[in-house]
Design a protein around this motif. Structure first.
Motif: not given
Lengths: 299, 147
Positions: A129, A132-133, A174, A135-136, A171
């Motif tokens: 999680e 995912k937060r 990302d 990412m970017g 990744q």
């Protein structure tokens, strides 16, 4: 077979003006801000300029069709407490964003508690999680060595490390991961997790500030909240910095920030005791007495 | 029969890049994005299985795409959809929902007639897929169960 070398030949005649590219990416601004706002840290600034130049050249190579895989941008920041690791990480996110290496340019700052769960099966979703937060953007793991607890082989930290390593490898476009912590402990952390060392391209070491730099930092911090040091207070602050450094819990700029905060408290008390009639300048000025009342001067 | 549910369902299936762009839009609006799957495509079946919790506080579509891929991998030959949930006061509803996977063969629905009191006839839709037990409703798995 014939078309390929011809294309390469066409590319050879082209030129890319790095200065134009620099202007296009708007990279000069965050680096100039870094130079201006952050006092000292010369080796850190040097490394950031190098990384920025390298990324610009990578962009130029891409434009001319030269090989340019996504560069590894994961970093490790090592240094004593209060040497500006988090501040630089925040700037780094903005620099990488303007260069187009992270899409959003936000910084997610976490510690062990945010990544490692408390029971079996809790760690993986928690770590995922957080990833995912982030990412970017940039994931900043403060005191990363706490992830690894060598004394307990059932520790869930290892699970978080494995997930992190996998994402750092697969990744790269990302997410950028920055690990931070004290020098010696990071060394032993990398020693017991060789996977991390090899996936991190940039090891940046944050030196301690010298007394002059700390004094300049004190004035900057004061100026940020519209306070100023009187000439006598400046001298007292220089004395304070030298004494504070001898104390065991010295944390560079963080100690100075706390000192300024306490001086503001004492200034408020002094203004009250002096009778309570005060002008704009009086409200802004920190006097020597506000600093010399500190415990540091008692001994 | 091709199921047309949610947004974009009359268009050709979205590819991953297009899905990522839609998710990006949801995140820009501040919506929480969730992934759900089902093997029962009845139009009145609103309660699909959730693939994990809806994702809050994301900034980038990459995290959602990862979950979409994981869900497809774990549940091949099912319907998978992405929901954008708007938690703003007054909305508190799904604002965007679209399919991101469908089974390779969609047998469609049959019309069932039920004779009720008097000469009344009641009509209902029944998905052919549902004639087989859960987990073996579509694709190769369906064929295997018939042999």
């Amino acid at each position: 077979m014939i078309a390929e070398p011809a294309a390469a030949f066409d590319g050879a005649g082209e030129v890319v003006d790095l200065k134009t590219l620099q202007a296009e990416t708007d990279i000069a601004a965050p680096i100039a801000e870094l130079e201006r706002d952050l006092i000292g840290l010369a080796p850190v600034k040097q490394r950031i300029r190098e990384i920025a130049a390298f990324l610009l050249v990578a962009r130029a190579r891409e434009r001319l069709g030269l090989a340019s895989g996504a560069p590894t941008l994961h970093m490790s920041f090592t240094g004593n407490p209060g040497t500006g690791k988090t501040t630089v990480a925040l700037r780094m996110a903005s620099i990488l964003h303007r260069l187009g290496y992270v899409r959003k340019g936000h910084l997610v700052s976490v510690t062990r508690d945010d990544l490692v769960g408390q029971y079996i099966g809790h760690t993986a979703p928690k770590t995922k999680e957080v990833l995912k937060r982030a990412m970017g953007g940039v994931l900043f793991i403060d005191e990363a060595y706490y992830l690894h607890r060598p004394e307990n082989e059932k520790d869930y930290g290892q699970e978080a490390i494995e997930i992190l390593l996998q994402v750092m490898e697969n990744q790269r476009e990302d997410i950028v991961v920055i690990l931070a912590g004290y020098r010696e402990r990071m060394e032993s952390f990398f020693g017991s997790n060789p996977g991390f060392r090899s996936r991190i391209a940039h090891h940046i070491d944050f030196p301690d500030y010298d007394d002059g730099e700390l004094l300049a930092i004190a004035e900057t911090i004061a100026a940020e909240s519209e306070y100023k040091l009187s000439p006598a207070a400046r001298a007292a602050m220089a004395d304070y910095v030298a004494r504070r450094r001898q104390r065991p819990s010295f944390a560079n700029a963080r100690s100075i920030r706390n000192a300024i905060d306490r001086a503001r408290l004492r200034q408020a008390m002094r203004l009250f005791n002096e009778g309570g009639v005060v002008d704009r300048d009086g409200l802004m000025t920190i006097e020597a007495a506000d600093i010399t009342k500190s415990r540091i001067f008692a001994t | 029969m091709r199921i047309t549910q949610g947004a974009f369902s009359f268009l050709p299936d979205l590819d991953d890049k297009q899905i990522a762009a839609q998710v990006e839009y949801c995140l820009r609006q501040g919506w929480a994005v969730g992934v759900e799957f089902t093997d029962d495509p009845h139009p009145r079946n609103t309660y699909w299985e959730m693939w994990g919790m809806p994702m809050f506080d994301l900034h980038d579509a990459a995290g959602v795409m990862e979950e979409v891929k994981a869900c497809r991998k774990a549940n091949p030959e099912t319907y998978v959809r992405v929901n954008g949930f708007d938690s703003t006061r007054g909305w508190e509803a799904v604002r965007l929902s679209f399919l991101v996977q469908r089974p390779s063969a969609e047998p469609g629905f049959r019309l069932e007639r039920q004779e009720a009191e008097g000469r009344t006839i009641r009509y209902t839709l029944q998905a052919y897929g549902l004639d087989r037990p859960a987990g073996r409703r579509y694709g190769d798995q369906a064929l295997r169960s018939e042999r």
